[in-house]
Design a protein around this motif. Sequence first.
Motif, mmCIF file in Angstrom:
data_model
loop_
_atom_site.group_PDB
_atom_site.id
_atom_site.type_symbol
_atom_site.label_atom_id
_atom_site.label_comp_id
_atom_site.label_asym_id
_atom_site.label_seq_id
_atom_site.Cartn_x
_atom_site.Cartn_y
_atom_site.Cartn_z
ATOM 1 N N ASP A 206 -10.483 -0.738 0.984
ATOM 2 C CA ASP A 206 -9.428 -1.317 0.143
ATOM 3 C C ASP A 206 -8.042 -0.785 0.523
ATOM 4 O OD1 ASP A 206 -9.825 1.257 -0.760
ATOM 5 O OD2 ASP A 206 -9.645 0.740 -2.873
ATOM 6 N N TRP A 207 -7.802 -0.629 1.828
ATOM 7 C CA TRP A 207 -6.545 -0.053 2.305
ATOM 8 C C TRP A 207 -5.331 -0.857 1.833
ATOM 9 C CZ3 TRP A 207 -3.204 -2.698 5.501
ATOM 10 C CH2 TRP A 207 -3.707 -3.836 6.134
ATOM 11 N N ARG A 208 -5.496 -2.168 1.689
ATOM 12 C CA ARG A 208 -4.368 -2.986 1.222
ATOM 13 C C ARG A 208 -3.974 -2.606 -0.203
ATOM 14 N NH1 ARG A 208 -7.274 -6.530 4.386
ATOM 15 N NH2 ARG A 208 -6.097 -7.550 6.030
ATOM 16 N N THR A 209 -4.974 -2.306 -1.038
ATOM 17 C CA THR A 209 -4.686 -1.887 -2.411
ATOM 18 C C THR A 209 -3.913 -0.581 -2.412
ATOM 19 O OG1 THR A 209 -6.679 -2.979 -3.212
ATOM 20 C CG2 THR A 209 -5.727 -1.297 -4.629
ATOM 21 N N LEU A 210 -4.312 0.366 -1.568
ATOM 22 C CA LEU A 210 -3.582 1.638 -1.465
ATOM 23 C C LEU A 210 -2.139 1.386 -1.038
ATOM 24 C CD1 LEU A 210 -6.222 3.907 0.284
ATOM 25 C CD2 LEU A 210 -5.478 4.005 -2.096
ATOM 26 N N LEU A 211 -1.980 0.581 -0.020
ATOM 27 C CA LEU A 211 -0.643 0.305 0.499
ATOM 28 C C LEU A 211 0.208 -0.444 -0.523
ATOM 29 C CD1 LEU A 211 0.959 0.776 3.090
ATOM 30 C CD2 LEU A 211 0.172 -1.446 3.881
ATOM 31 N N ASN A 212 -0.390 -1.406 -1.211
ATOM 32 C CA ASN A 212 0.355 -2.197 -2.192
ATOM 33 C C ASN A 212 0.751 -1.398 -3.419
ATOM 34 O OD1 ASN A 212 0.182 -4.460 -0.581
ATOM 35 N ND2 ASN A 212 -1.648 -5.236 -1.582
ATOM 36 N N ASN A 213 0.092 -0.282 -3.672
ATOM 37 C CA ASN A 213 0.435 0.561 -4.811
ATOM 38 C C ASN A 213 1.466 1.637 -4.462
ATOM 39 O OD1 ASN A 213 -1.090 0.133 -7.489
ATOM 40 N ND2 ASN A 213 -2.547 -0.393 -5.886
ATOM 41 N N CYS A 214 1.913 1.645 -3.223
ATOM 42 C CA CYS A 214 2.947 2.600 -2.821
ATOM 43 C C CYS A 214 4.304 2.134 -3.332
ATOM 44 C CB CYS A 214 3.004 2.731 -1.300
ATOM 45 S SG CYS A 214 1.556 3.465 -0.572
ATOM 46 N N ALA A 215 5.035 3.027 -3.961
ATOM 47 C CA ALA A 215 6.386 2.692 -4.405
ATOM 48 C C ALA A 215 7.324 2.592 -3.207
ATOM 49 C CB ALA A 215 6.896 3.739 -5.389
ATOM 50 N N VAL A 216 7.133 3.451 -2.226
ATOM 51 C CA VAL A 216 7.972 3.467 -1.033
ATOM 52 C C VAL A 216 7.063 3.580 0.187
ATOM 53 C CG1 VAL A 216 9.763 4.729 0.237
ATOM 54 C CG2 VAL A 216 9.885 4.564 -2.258
ATOM 55 N N GLY B 73 5.023 -4.685 11.308
ATOM 56 C CA GLY B 73 5.934 -5.778 11.007
ATOM 57 C C GLY B 73 5.397 -6.644 9.880
ATOM 58 N N ASP B 74 4.073 -6.881 9.885
ATOM 59 C CA ASP B 74 3.452 -7.635 8.794
ATOM 60 C C ASP B 74 3.570 -6.890 7.472
ATOM 61 O OD1 ASP B 74 2.731 -9.692 10.478
ATOM 62 O OD2 ASP B 74 0.651 -9.007 10.719
ATOM 63 N N VAL B 75 3.395 -5.575 7.497
ATOM 64 C CA VAL B 75 3.493 -4.760 6.282
ATOM 65 C C VAL B 75 4.912 -4.795 5.728
ATOM 66 C CG1 VAL B 75 3.405 -2.392 5.390
ATOM 67 C CG2 VAL B 75 1.559 -3.240 6.854
ATOM 68 N N PHE B 76 5.900 -4.662 6.603
ATOM 69 C CA PHE B 76 7.299 -4.585 6.177
ATOM 70 C C PHE B 76 7.968 -5.946 6.047
ATOM 71 C CE2 PHE B 76 6.708 -0.228 7.392
ATOM 72 C CZ PHE B 76 7.561 0.472 6.558
ATOM 73 N N GLY B 77 7.352 -6.983 6.609
ATOM 74 C CA GLY B 77 7.971 -8.303 6.570
ATOM 75 C C GLY B 77 9.132 -8.424 7.532
ATOM 76 N N VAL B 78 9.030 -7.746 8.667
ATOM 77 C CA VAL B 78 10.081 -7.814 9.686
ATOM 78 C C VAL B 78 9.446 -8.186 11.018
ATOM 79 C CG1 VAL B 78 11.519 -6.079 8.529
ATOM 80 C CG2 VAL B 78 9.934 -5.367 10.322
ATOM 81 N N ALA B 79 10.265 -8.656 11.922
ATOM 82 C CA ALA B 79 9.793 -8.985 13.265
ATOM 83 C C ALA B 79 9.390 -7.696 13.989
ATOM 84 C CB ALA B 79 10.891 -9.703 14.046
ATOM 85 N N PRO B 80 8.345 -7.748 14.797
ATOM 86 C CA PRO B 80 7.920 -6.550 15.542
ATOM 87 C C PRO B 80 9.048 -5.944 16.374
ATOM 88 C CG PRO B 80 6.285 -8.296 15.757
ATOM 89 C CD PRO B 80 7.467 -8.890 15.046
ATOM 90 N N GLU B 81 9.962 -6.785 16.840
ATOM 91 C CA GLU B 81 11.078 -6.283 17.656
ATOM 92 C C GLU B 81 11.954 -5.306 16.884
ATOM 93 O OE1 GLU B 81 9.659 -10.070 19.302
ATOM 94 O OE2 GLU B 81 10.326 -9.525 17.304
ATOM 95 N N MET C 253 -6.794 7.001 -6.124
ATOM 96 C CA MET C 253 -5.366 7.152 -5.949
ATOM 97 C C MET C 253 -4.594 6.014 -6.620
ATOM 98 S SD MET C 253 -3.791 8.664 -2.382
ATOM 99 C CE MET C 253 -4.722 7.621 -1.369
ATOM 100 N N THR C 254 -5.173 4.825 -6.644
ATOM 101 C CA THR C 254 -4.436 3.699 -7.193
ATOM 102 C C THR C 254 -4.254 3.809 -8.697
ATOM 103 O OG1 THR C 254 -6.454 2.387 -7.376
ATOM 104 C CG2 THR C 254 -5.168 2.136 -5.366
ATOM 105 N N LEU C 255 -5.095 4.568 -9.379
ATOM 106 C CA LEU C 255 -4.958 4.746 -10.823
ATOM 107 C C LEU C 255 -3.853 5.731 -11.196
ATOM 108 C CD1 LEU C 255 -8.692 4.943 -11.920
ATOM 109 C CD2 LEU C 255 -7.116 3.034 -12.227
ATOM 110 N N LEU C 256 -3.508 6.620 -10.303
ATOM 111 C CA LEU C 256 -2.557 7.685 -10.601
ATOM 112 C C LEU C 256 -1.194 7.155 -11.023
ATOM 113 C CD1 LEU C 256 -3.386 10.214 -7.752
ATOM 114 C CD2 LEU C 256 -4.169 10.236 -10.123
ATOM 115 N N ARG C 257 -0.755 6.078 -10.397
ATOM 116 C CA ARG C 257 0.556 5.523 -10.724
ATOM 117 C C ARG C 257 0.631 5.105 -12.190
ATOM 118 N NH1 ARG C 257 3.382 0.994 -6.979
ATOM 119 N NH2 ARG C 257 5.206 0.894 -8.273
ATOM 120 N N GLY C 258 -0.480 4.562 -12.714
ATOM 121 C CA GLY C 258 -0.529 4.151 -14.112
ATOM 122 C C GLY C 258 -0.435 5.311 -15.077
#
Length: 118
Positions: free
Chosen positions: A27-37, A53-61, A1-6
Amino acid sequence: MTLLRGYGMTTITLWQDLARMQTLYDDWRTLLNNCAVVETLGASTWEMAKNLGDVFGVAPEVLRDMPPEHALVSAPGTRPFQVRRSDCLRDRPFCDRRGSNPWFSGPGPGASAGPFGR
């Protein structure tokens, strides 16, 4: 799946739980990092809120306090932002396109909730 974007291809994957992605793909991080949205409809538990929250860079609250009719979106070049979720039962563009659904017998607030409620 990660090659498709290229190759200029777009895929849409839907995950009910980040833990499921982590279990299925080393390699779930690679899949997630290759998501445009990346979009989430919220977090029902504190653990889920911390992970997302870690994925989005926001507080869990932010995720725990988000109204149920909102979603959180992360897109390139923007900070995560909330949007109103589409409602196929009430939003005009969808009302004429939906078929009958045994769980909802009507289009509006007074509609039957079906056997399990809303």
